[in-house]
Design an enzyme around this catalytic site. Structure first.
Site, PDB file in Angstrom:
ATOM      1  N   SER A  89      -5.637  -7.690   0.928  1.00 47.02           N
ATOM      2  CA  SER A  89      -4.249  -7.716   0.481  1.00 47.02           C
ATOM      3  C   SER A  89      -3.416  -8.551   1.451  1.00 47.02           C
ATOM      4  CB  SER A  89      -3.674  -6.297   0.419  1.00 47.02           C
ATOM      5  OG  SER A  89      -2.274  -6.335   0.232  1.00 47.02           O
TER       6      SER A  89
ATOM      7  N   PHE B 236       0.828  -1.215   0.000  1.00 42.89           N
ATOM      8  CA  PHE B 236       0.000   0.000   0.000  1.00 42.89           C
ATOM      9  C   PHE B 236       0.859   1.260   0.000  1.00 42.89           C
ATOM     10  CE2 PHE B 236      -3.863  -2.078   2.387  1.00 42.89           C
ATOM     11  CZ  PHE B 236      -4.134  -2.851   1.267  1.00 42.89           C
TER      12      PHE B 236
ATOM     13  N   ASN C 164      -8.848 -10.505  -4.861  1.00 44.24           N
ATOM     14  CA  ASN C 164      -7.527  -9.914  -4.731  1.00 44.24           C
ATOM     15  C   ASN C 164      -6.474 -10.937  -5.161  1.00 44.24           C
ATOM     16  OD1 ASN C 164      -5.407  -8.120  -3.817  1.00 44.24           O
ATOM     17  ND2 ASN C 164      -6.827  -7.309  -2.306  1.00 44.24           N
TER      18      ASN C 164
END
Length: 341
Positions: free
Chosen positions: A181, A118, A244
């Site tokens: 994630s 991120f 994801n």
């Protein structure tokens, strides 16, 4: 032409440097002079338009979160033919992400392993970008994908997501809660229902009228998928994004030593296609027909997109295919879809 460029040049570059180079070029496509040229080459006609989330998507195909982390290349991506651009993942606090190297190609598998973590400039900076984009009528539909700041303890995750939501939801066409994630410690644990339900409830209250979706992992078992799908319906969310990246490494063609050297991270690309399609079908079987289900994972061709739509996807996203197909990837898919209608 692109195949030659990829084999001879891009594949020999550090993957993250190659991404930044491509990103800068795509960002430049949104500049006024270049913009008009790109629009003539790619075209702007609707292809298979979709009405969902209270919006009209000119094509069902969009770019998944991860490519444009800070909402800086949205116009350029739209000019390349993507009907929607999901920006992010954006966190409440700016963060550099994980140490480099953190992006690895598995070329025999047409796949990528990433542990970016991120990396983004934070919700305040993203808000300014989105405010400028919000005023443009020529932009694609913009989704905003939000995640937990790394420095925020898991027990304070709801507060963190809520802060991002309040800043960004007013300028998003739709909002996505990313709890899937594998690259932020503790994040995937938020998919457990006792944590996910209050988190989504609070974010939904903060999002106001902005459509809200949740993005889930392919590594959930079928019963977990069913429970999350039921929760989404019970809470009145607007949709689910499936899926994801995966932490699985089975069945890869790439030499095992190369895979092991890449290390931890989420695997995306062609190897994810089968599981992503399975999860899509499972979700569609248990949610109402009007719920928006966005399918992502292993999509490369117009035939892949058509298969996802036939399996119940409302919209389809891609990212890794961009690396292997080149800048006119979305145009190729849109033309392929048009040829089947």
């Amino acid at each position: 032409m692109y195949d030659w460029l990829f084999r001879r040049v891009l594949s020999r570059m550090d993957p993250e440097k190659a991404h930044h180079l491509a990103f800068m070029v795509i960002r430049a496509l949104g500049l006024p002079v270049i913009d008009s040229i790109t629009a003539r080459i790619v075209g702007t006609a609707e292809t298979h338009p979709v009405d969902t989330l209270g919006l009209r998507f000119p094509t069902p195909f969009g770019v998944a979160a991860g490519f444009d982390k800070n909402a800086q290349a949205v116009i350029g991506l739209g000019r390349l033919g993507f009907g929607h651009v999901e920006v992010g993942t954006i966190t409440a606090q700016a963060q550099p992400g994980n140490p480099k190297p953190r992006l690895f190609r598995l070329i025999p598998d047409r796949a990528v392993i990433n542990r970016m973590g991120f990396n983004n400039e934070g919700a305040d900076a993203a808000r300014l970008q989105l405010l400028r984009l919000h005023r443009r009528r020529d932009r694609p539909i913009i989704g905003v994908n939000i995640g937990k700041s790394r420095v925020t303890p898991v027990e304070d995750a709801t507060r963190d997501y809520r802060a991002s939501t309040r800043l960004l939801a007013p300028f998003a066409d739709y909002l996505v809660v990313n709890v899937s994630s594998p690259n932020t410690p503790g994040l995937r644990g938020l998919q457990e229902l006792d944590l996910l339900a209050p988190l989504l409830t609070e974010v939904k209250a903060s999002a106001g009228s902005t459509p809200l979706l949740v993005k889930i992992a392919p590594d959930l078992d079928d019963e977990q998928v069913d429970r999350i799908a039921a929760l989404v319906v019970d809470l009145g969310l607007d949709g689910i994004i499936a899926t994801n990246t995966t932490i699985e490494r089975e069945g890869l063609r790439t030499d095992r030593s190369v895979v092991d050297a890449a290390g931890a991270g989420g695997l995306s690309g062609a190897p994810l296609a089968s599981r992503s399609l399975e999860v899509l079908r499972r979700i569609r079987a248990v949610v109402p027909p009007g719920l928006c289900v966005i399918s992502v994972g292993g999509v490369e061709t117009a035939e892949d997109v058509s298969e996802r739509l036939a399996a119940g996807a409302t919209l389809v996203q891609g990212y890794t295919g961009f690396l292997y197909r080149g800048p006119f990837w979305a145009r190729q898919i849109n033309r392929g879809l048009a040829a089947t209608t």
